[in-house]
Design a protein around this motif. Structure first.
Motif, PDB file in Angstrom:
ATOM      1  N   ILE A 112       0.927  -0.794   0.190  1.00  0.00           N
ATOM      2  CA  ILE A 112       0.011  -0.173  -0.164  1.00  0.00           C
ATOM      3  C   ILE A 112       0.892   1.066  -0.227  1.00  0.00           C
ATOM      4  CG2 ILE A 112      -1.581   1.454   1.237  1.00  0.00           C
ATOM      5  CD1 ILE A 112      -2.966  -1.131   1.795  1.00  0.00           C
ATOM      6  N   LYS A 113       1.828   1.286   0.763  1.00  0.00           N
ATOM      7  CA  LYS A 113       2.908   2.476   0.428  1.00  0.00           C
ATOM      8  C   LYS A 113       3.346   3.496  -0.635  1.00  0.00           C
ATOM      9  CE  LYS A 113       7.025   3.290   3.634  1.00  0.00           C
ATOM     10  NZ  LYS A 113       8.011   3.184   3.976  1.00  0.00           N
ATOM     11  N   GLU A 114       3.369   2.786  -1.278  1.00  0.00           N
ATOM     12  CA  GLU A 114       3.909   3.095  -2.789  1.00  0.00           C
ATOM     13  C   GLU A 114       2.326   3.941  -3.351  1.00  0.00           C
ATOM     14  OE1 GLU A 114       6.448   2.701  -4.733  1.00  0.00           O
ATOM     15  OE2 GLU A 114       6.763   2.202  -2.502  1.00  0.00           O
ATOM     16  N   GLN A 115       1.341   3.506  -3.341  1.00  0.00           N
ATOM     17  CA  GLN A 115      -0.181   4.540  -3.695  1.00  0.00           C
ATOM     18  C   GLN A 115      -0.544   5.051  -2.407  1.00  0.00           C
ATOM     19  OE1 GLN A 115      -1.075   3.691  -6.737  1.00  0.00           O
ATOM     20  NE2 GLN A 115       1.118   2.737  -6.793  1.00  0.00           N
ATOM     21  N   LYS A 116      -0.744   4.306  -1.723  1.00  0.00           N
ATOM     22  CA  LYS A 116      -1.201   5.426  -0.520  1.00  0.00           C
ATOM     23  C   LYS A 116      -0.583   5.471   0.840  1.00  0.00           C
ATOM     24  CE  LYS A 116      -5.012   6.053  -2.392  1.00  0.00           C
ATOM     25  NZ  LYS A 116      -5.269   7.617  -3.076  1.00  0.00           N
ATOM     26  N   PRO A 117      -0.163   6.237   1.566  1.00  0.00           N
ATOM     27  CA  PRO A 117       1.379   6.190   1.947  1.00  0.00           C
ATOM     28  C   PRO A 117       0.696   6.590   3.786  1.00  0.00           C
ATOM     29  CG  PRO A 117       2.540   7.878   0.550  1.00  0.00           C
ATOM     30  CD  PRO A 117       0.990   6.998  -0.100  1.00  0.00           C
ATOM     31  N   ILE A 118      -0.753   7.742   3.279  1.00  0.00           N
ATOM     32  CA  ILE A 118      -1.536   7.485   5.089  1.00  0.00           C
ATOM     33  C   ILE A 118      -2.062   6.807   4.638  1.00  0.00           C
ATOM     34  CG2 ILE A 118      -3.462   8.732   3.155  1.00  0.00           C
ATOM     35  CD1 ILE A 118      -1.603   9.608   6.776  1.00  0.00           C
ATOM     36  N   PHE A 119      -2.279   5.750   4.520  1.00  0.00           N
ATOM     37  CA  PHE A 119      -3.229   4.530   4.476  1.00  0.00           C
ATOM     38  C   PHE A 119      -1.915   3.199   5.373  1.00  0.00           C
ATOM     39  CE2 PHE A 119      -6.518   5.416   1.573  1.00  0.00           C
ATOM     40  CZ  PHE A 119      -7.299   6.089   2.173  1.00  0.00           C
ATOM     41  N   ALA A 120      -1.128   3.258   5.067  1.00  0.00           N
ATOM     42  CA  ALA A 120      -0.116   2.267   5.052  1.00  0.00           C
ATOM     43  C   ALA A 120       0.628   2.549   6.680  1.00  0.00           C
ATOM     44  CB  ALA A 120       1.878   2.532   4.264  1.00  0.00           C
ATOM     45  N   PHE A 121       0.636   4.204   7.294  1.00  0.00           N
ATOM     46  CA  PHE A 121       0.921   4.337   8.553  1.00  0.00           C
ATOM     47  C   PHE A 121       0.078   4.092   9.115  1.00  0.00           C
ATOM     48  CE2 PHE A 121       0.366   7.593  11.559  1.00  0.00           C
ATOM     49  CZ  PHE A 121       1.233   7.412  12.226  1.00  0.00           C
ATOM     50  N   LEU A 122      -1.378   4.300   8.317  1.00  0.00           N
ATOM     51  CA  LEU A 122      -3.178   4.120   9.878  1.00  0.00           C
ATOM     52  C   LEU A 122      -2.567   2.747   9.890  1.00  0.00           C
ATOM     53  CD1 LEU A 122      -5.063   6.620   8.090  1.00  0.00           C
ATOM     54  CD2 LEU A 122      -4.200   6.601  10.979  1.00  0.00           C
ATOM     55  N   LEU A 123      -2.355   1.682   8.811  1.00  0.00           N
ATOM     56  CA  LEU A 123      -2.453   0.235   8.796  1.00  0.00           C
ATOM     57  C   LEU A 123      -1.415   0.095   9.974  1.00  0.00           C
ATOM     58  CD1 LEU A 123      -3.722  -2.409   8.480  1.00  0.00           C
ATOM     59  CD2 LEU A 123      -1.428  -2.645   6.506  1.00  0.00           C
ATOM     60  N   ALA A 124      -0.170   0.551   9.776  1.00  0.00           N
ATOM     61  CA  ALA A 124       1.071  -0.018  11.212  1.00  0.00           C
ATOM     62  C   ALA A 124      -0.010   0.908  12.575  1.00  0.00           C
ATOM     63  CB  ALA A 124       2.236   0.538  10.824  1.00  0.00           C
ATOM     64  N   ALA A 125      -0.445   1.770  12.338  1.00  0.00           N
ATOM     65  CA  ALA A 125      -0.329   2.204  13.661  1.00  0.00           C
ATOM     66  C   ALA A 125      -1.937   1.758  14.243  1.00  0.00           C
ATOM     67  CB  ALA A 125      -1.171   3.721  13.481  1.00  0.00           C
ATOM     68  N   PHE A 126      -2.551   1.329  13.708  1.00  0.00           N
ATOM     69  CA  PHE A 126      -3.602   0.261  14.162  1.00  0.00           C
ATOM     70  C   PHE A 126      -3.175  -0.828  14.474  1.00  0.00           C
ATOM     71  CE2 PHE A 126      -6.457   3.755  12.485  1.00  0.00           C
ATOM     72  CZ  PHE A 126      -7.520   4.107  12.829  1.00  0.00           C
ATOM     73  N   THR A 127      -2.182  -1.341  13.482  1.00  0.00           N
ATOM     74  CA  THR A 127      -1.676  -2.721  13.978  1.00  0.00           C
ATOM     75  C   THR A 127      -0.943  -2.577  15.445  1.00  0.00           C
ATOM     76  OG1 THR A 127      -1.454  -3.518  11.940  1.00  0.00           O
ATOM     77  CG2 THR A 127       0.366  -4.755  12.826  1.00  0.00           C
ATOM     78  N   GLY A 128      -0.445  -1.156  15.625  1.00  0.00           N
ATOM     79  CA  GLY A 128       0.194  -1.721  17.117  1.00  0.00           C
ATOM     80  C   GLY A 128      -1.236  -1.505  18.088  1.00  0.00           C
ATOM     81  N   LEU A 129      -1.947  -0.811  17.795  1.00  0.00           N
ATOM     82  CA  LEU A 129      -2.531  -0.615  18.839  1.00  0.00           C
ATOM     83  C   LEU A 129      -3.419  -2.289  18.935  1.00  0.00           C
ATOM     84  CD1 LEU A 129      -3.738   1.510  20.960  1.00  0.00           C
ATOM     85  CD2 LEU A 129      -5.907   1.391  18.814  1.00  0.00           C
ATOM     86  N   PHE A 130      -3.284  -2.725  18.057  1.00  0.00           N
ATOM     87  CA  PHE A 130      -4.314  -4.229  17.860  1.00  0.00           C
ATOM     88  C   PHE A 130      -3.381  -4.725  19.025  1.00  0.00           C
ATOM     89  CE2 PHE A 130      -5.807  -8.419  16.484  1.00  0.00           C
ATOM     90  CZ  PHE A 130      -6.782  -8.249  17.144  1.00  0.00           C
ATOM     91  N   ILE A 131      -2.288  -4.858  19.093  1.00  0.00           N
ATOM     92  CA  ILE A 131      -1.313  -5.670  19.350  1.00  0.00           C
ATOM     93  C   ILE A 131      -1.339  -5.955  20.846  1.00  0.00           C
ATOM     94  CG2 ILE A 131       1.140  -6.261  19.750  1.00  0.00           C
ATOM     95  CD1 ILE A 131       1.066  -6.726  16.651  1.00  0.00           C
ATOM     96  N   PHE A 132      -1.357  -4.164  21.307  1.00  0.00           N
ATOM     97  CA  PHE A 132      -1.181  -4.213  22.612  1.00  0.00           C
ATOM     98  C   PHE A 132      -2.394  -3.958  23.451  1.00  0.00           C
ATOM     99  CE2 PHE A 132      -2.284  -0.414  25.805  1.00  0.00           C
ATOM    100  CZ  PHE A 132      -0.885   0.044  26.372  1.00  0.00           C
ATOM    101  N   LEU A 133      -3.825  -4.161  22.245  1.00  0.00           N
ATOM    102  CA  LEU A 133      -5.284  -4.264  23.255  1.00  0.00           C
ATOM    103  C   LEU A 133      -5.285  -5.727  23.406  1.00  0.00           C
ATOM    104  CD1 LEU A 133      -7.617  -1.658  21.442  1.00  0.00           C
ATOM    105  CD2 LEU A 133      -6.309  -1.210  23.880  1.00  0.00           C
ATOM    106  N   TYR A 134      -4.120  -6.763  22.522  1.00  0.00           N
ATOM    107  CA  TYR A 134      -4.264  -8.055  22.510  1.00  0.00           C
ATOM    108  C   TYR A 134      -3.645  -7.790  23.578  1.00  0.00           C
ATOM    109  CZ  TYR A 134      -3.867 -13.043  21.338  1.00  0.00           C
ATOM    110  OH  TYR A 134      -3.471 -14.487  21.417  1.00  0.00           O
TER     111      TYR A 134
END
Length: 131
Positions: free
Chosen positions: A20-42
Motif C-alpha cells: 500500500i505504501k507506494e500508492q497511499k502512504p497515509i493508509f500504510a501509516f494508519l495500518l501500521a498504527a492500528f496494527t500496533g494498537l491492536f497488538i497492545f490491546l490484545y
C-alpha cells in the motif's frame, strides 16, 4: 502460541503496508498504527494478570501499595512513551519521537523522587549514628 499469532499479524501487516505504501502512504501509516494498537490491546489481559499478581505479592509481603502503584505507573509511562515514539518514527518524525522519549524519562524521574527519598532515608537510618 500467542507469539506466533502476534508475529503472523505483524508479518501480514508488514506485507500489506509495503504494498500500500507506494500508492497511499497515509493508509500504510494508519495500518501500521492500528496494527500496533491492536497488538497492545490484545496484550492488555496479560498485563492485568501481571499487575494483579504483583499487588497480591505486595499485600503478602507488607509493602505499601503506594510504592507498587508508583512503580507500575513508571513502567506504564515507559511502555506508552516507547509505543508512541515508535508510531511517530513510523511516520518519519524522528525528532518528535525523541521528544516523546525524553518526556517519558522526565516523568519517570519525577515519579521516582519520592521512592528515592524513602530509600535514602532508610539507608541513613541503617548507618551507625543515623537518626
Amino acid at each position: 502460541m500467542e507469539i506466533i499469532q502476534i508475529v503472523g499479524l505483524g508479518l501480514l501487516a508488514t506485507i500489506l503496508i509495503l504494498v500500500i505504501k507506494e500508492q497511499k502512504p497515509i493508509f500504510a501509516f494508519l495500518l501500521a498504527a492500528f496494527t500496533g494498537l491492536f497488538i497492545f490491546l490484545y496484550l492488555i489481559g496479560r498485563i492485568e494478570a501481571v499487575i494483579s499478581m504483583l499487588v497480591e505479592l505486595a499485600d503478602r509481603t507488607g509493602i505499601p501499595t503506594v510504592y507498587l502503584k508508583t512503580i507500575l505507573k513508571m513502567i506504564g509511562i515507559a511502555y506508552i512513551a516507547e509505543f508512541g515514539a515508535q508510531i511517530v518514527r513510523d511516520a518519519g518524525q524522528e525528532s518528535v519521537a525523541s521528544k516523546i522519549e525524553f518526556a517519558g524519562k522526565v516523568l519517570i524521574l519525577v515519579m521516582a523522587v519520592p521512592i528515592i527519598g524513602v530509600i535514602v532515608e532508610t539507608v541513613v537510618n541503617l548507618l551507625p549514628g543515623g537518626s
